[in-house]
Design a protein around this motif. Structure first.
Motif, PDB file in Angstrom:
ATOM      1  N   ASP A 141       0.872  -1.178   0.000  1.00 19.16           N
ATOM      2  CA  ASP A 141       0.000   0.000   0.000  1.00 19.16           C
ATOM      3  C   ASP A 141       0.902   1.218   0.000  1.00 19.16           C
ATOM      4  OD1 ASP A 141      -2.446  -1.485   0.288  1.00 19.16           O
ATOM      5  OD2 ASP A 141      -1.894  -1.818   2.382  1.00 19.16           O
ATOM      6  N   LYS A 142       0.657   2.132  -0.916  1.00 13.15           N
ATOM      7  CA  LYS A 142       1.527   3.300  -1.035  1.00 13.15           C
ATOM      8  C   LYS A 142       1.560   4.071   0.280  1.00 13.15           C
ATOM      9  CE  LYS A 142       2.688   7.045  -4.204  1.00 13.15           C
ATOM     10  NZ  LYS A 142       2.335   7.714  -5.475  1.00 13.15           N
ATOM     11  N   GLY A 143       2.757   4.303   0.758  1.00  9.11           N
ATOM     12  CA  GLY A 143       2.922   5.044   2.008  1.00  9.11           C
ATOM     13  C   GLY A 143       3.094   4.171   3.225  1.00  9.11           C
ATOM     14  N   THR A 144       2.875   2.860   3.097  1.00  9.91           N
ATOM     15  CA  THR A 144       3.010   1.942   4.232  1.00  9.91           C
ATOM     16  C   THR A 144       4.198   1.023   4.004  1.00  9.91           C
ATOM     17  OG1 THR A 144       0.616   1.977   4.618  1.00  9.91           O
ATOM     18  CG2 THR A 144       1.869   0.177   5.615  1.00  9.91           C
ATOM     19  N   LEU A 145       5.234   1.194   4.793  1.00 15.84           N
ATOM     20  CA  LEU A 145       6.435   0.379   4.661  1.00 15.84           C
ATOM     21  C   LEU A 145       6.194  -0.996   5.264  1.00 15.84           C
ATOM     22  CD1 LEU A 145       9.143   3.056   5.589  1.00 15.84           C
ATOM     23  CD2 LEU A 145       8.393   2.344   3.308  1.00 15.84           C
ATOM     24  N   TRP A 146       6.433  -2.019   4.480  1.00 20.61           N
ATOM     25  CA  TRP A 146       6.144  -3.403   4.860  1.00 20.61           C
ATOM     26  C   TRP A 146       7.001  -3.814   6.056  1.00 20.61           C
ATOM     27  CZ3 TRP A 146       2.361  -6.427   4.580  1.00 20.61           C
ATOM     28  CH2 TRP A 146       2.449  -7.819   4.460  1.00 20.61           C
ATOM     29  N   TYR A 147       6.320  -4.347   7.072  1.00 19.18           N
ATOM     30  CA  TYR A 147       6.946  -4.854   8.295  1.00 19.18           C
ATOM     31  C   TYR A 147       7.467  -3.758   9.236  1.00 19.18           C
ATOM     32  CZ  TYR A 147       6.532  -9.889   7.800  1.00 19.18           C
ATOM     33  OH  TYR A 147       6.026 -11.170   7.744  1.00 19.18           O
ATOM     34  N   VAL A 148       7.194  -2.497   8.923  1.00 13.84           N
ATOM     35  CA  VAL A 148       7.471  -1.444   9.900  1.00 13.84           C
ATOM     36  C   VAL A 148       6.211  -1.312  10.759  1.00 13.84           C
ATOM     37  CG1 VAL A 148       7.872   1.020  10.251  1.00 13.84           C
ATOM     38  CG2 VAL A 148       9.112  -0.206   8.461  1.00 13.84           C
ATOM     39  N   PRO A 149       6.280  -1.658  12.057  1.00 15.73           N
ATOM     40  CA  PRO A 149       5.068  -1.660  12.887  1.00 15.73           C
ATOM     41  C   PRO A 149       4.439  -0.279  12.998  1.00 15.73           C
ATOM     42  CG  PRO A 149       6.855  -2.856  13.971  1.00 15.73           C
ATOM     43  CD  PRO A 149       7.455  -2.122  12.808  1.00 15.73           C
ATOM     44  N   GLU A 150       3.135  -0.248  12.887  1.00 15.98           N
ATOM     45  CA  GLU A 150       2.404   1.011  12.973  1.00 15.98           C
ATOM     46  C   GLU A 150       2.655   1.705  14.316  1.00 15.98           C
ATOM     47  OE1 GLU A 150       0.100   4.168  11.817  1.00 15.98           O
ATOM     48  OE2 GLU A 150       0.733   2.476  10.572  1.00 15.98           O
ATOM     49  N   SER A 152       5.255   1.814  16.176  1.00 15.75           N
ATOM     50  CA  SER A 152       6.566   2.440  16.357  1.00 15.75           C
ATOM     51  C   SER A 152       7.053   3.163  15.112  1.00 15.75           C
ATOM     52  CB  SER A 152       7.597   1.391  16.787  1.00 15.75           C
ATOM     53  OG  SER A 152       7.527   0.242  15.972  1.00 15.75           O
ATOM     54  N   LYS A 153       6.176   3.314  14.121  1.00 16.01           N
ATOM     55  CA  LYS A 153       6.548   3.938  12.844  1.00 16.01           C
ATOM     56  C   LYS A 153       7.111   5.336  13.036  1.00 16.01           C
ATOM     57  CE  LYS A 153       3.345   5.827  10.449  1.00 16.01           C
ATOM     58  NZ  LYS A 153       2.149   6.133   9.619  1.00 16.01           N
TER      59      LYS A 153
END
Length: 337
Positions: A141-150, A152-153
């Motif tokens: 999803d554009k803007g959501t880095l895979w496996y970066v927890p929401e 602690s983003k």
């Protein structure tokens, strides 16, 4: 095809984050020492300023090319094949027996720091201590880095710049090209890349000869099977754009990535060949064969059940291996329908 199970980690308080960032700023070389290896390849000229615009349209600028790079495992695998050596990874990289998870590709996991191995796991304190210059991850999803927890983003993005490479809606060659651009900007040596690119191009040209075969691509879970929706997957788009006839489900679940079926309905689509997901979380063929409806499928009975290596790194080496093996498997298949 759900996300990996959640593994909760404690989160730093605001005061703790500030203190950790201050300590990290006072440290020296902790990232290199943590891995015991040279960090990412040096740029061609260390005095040259570095810029890269990621797939969020975010322009990153630094006085020199980043050398201490942290990457989600799929990004790390791609960059590694281009000659970039991350100092740390997050996401599935180690199996329960201690061996390497296929998703991490050729990355030497003994020479990188592991910040998390499952969904929602990311050691923020350790990340801060590494004093990274850049974090790289893919995006569905554009803007959501895979496996970066929401959860602690925001903290993670305070520590170092982040770069995202989009997967959805792209072909594998487009994604590989973006990782190639990023690797070049980081000063990667590109050793073996031209040869691997030629191998991939040659193997890709062979796919058209199988256009008469109906191919079903799927993944299996204990109670359900998932039929993948080709346009949403870069690797499958590479196959379909080059002539492979991959079945598109008549209905897809929210998100558009697949259709969920019960094992009793595994015969909804007729296929000459079935390609099954080989990732760690998916059922193995022996387990799927215990599902009566699946076991009776023509492709299964004919032995035309072949691996789909959905974890192939987005590099010319990774995809040359994947497509060459697929071509070899399809050459053994016969039209059944």
């Amino acid at each position: 095809m759900s996300r990996p199970g959640l593994a909760r980690r404690g989160f730093l308080t605001a005061a703790g984050v500030a203190a950790a960032l201050t300590l990290a700023a006072c440290g020296s070389g902790s990232g290199t020492e943590a891995t015991g290896d040279t960090p990412a390849s040096q740029p061609a000229s260390a005095s040259t300023s570095w810029t890269f615009t990621d797939d969020r349209g975010k322009k990153l600028e630094q006085a020199k090319a980043p050398t201490k790079i942290v990457a989600q495992v799929s990004s790390a695998a791609a960059l590694w094949d281009f000659g970039v050596r991350p100092i740390a990874v997050f996401g599935p990289h180690k199996l329960s027996d201690g061996s390497k998870d296929p998703q991490v590709g050729n990355v030497d996991i003994t020479k990188v720091t592991g910040l998390g191995n499952v969904w929602d796991e990311f050691n923020v304190e350790q990340y801060i201590g590494l004093q990274p210059d850049l974090l790289v991850s893919s995006m569905y999803d554009k803007g959501t880095l895979w496996y970066v927890p929401e959860k602690s983003k925001d903290t993670i993005e305070q520590v170092a710049p982040t770069a995202g490479i989009m997967l959805t809606g792209q072909t594998a060659t487009q994604v590989i090209g973006r990782y190639e651009e990023l690797a070049k900007s980081l000063g990667a040596d590109m050793q073996g890349v031209p040869e691997a690119k030629a191998r991939l191009e040659a193997a890709t040209k062979e796919l058209a000869q199988f256009k008469d075969l109906k191919v079903l691509m799927m993944s299996g879970g204990p109670d359900q099977m998932w039929v993948v929706n080709p346009p949403e997957y870069p690797d499958i788009r590479l196959l379909t754009d080059n002539g492979l006839n991959v079945i598109t489900p008549s209905k897809v679940d929210d998100g558009g990535f697949f259709q969920t079926l019960s094992w009793e309905n595994a015969d909804m689509y007729e296929a000459d060949v079935i390609l099954y997901d080989t990732r760690t979380q998916a059922l193995k063929p022996a387990e799927m064969m215990k599902k009566p409806t699946f076991a009776k499928l023509p492709a299964v009975k004919a032995g035309q059940l072949y691996p789909w290596k959905a974890e192939a790194p987005f590099s010319y080496q990774g995809y040359a291996d994947f497509v060459e093996q697929l071509v070899a498997d399809l050459k053994k298949a016969n039209k059944l329908l």
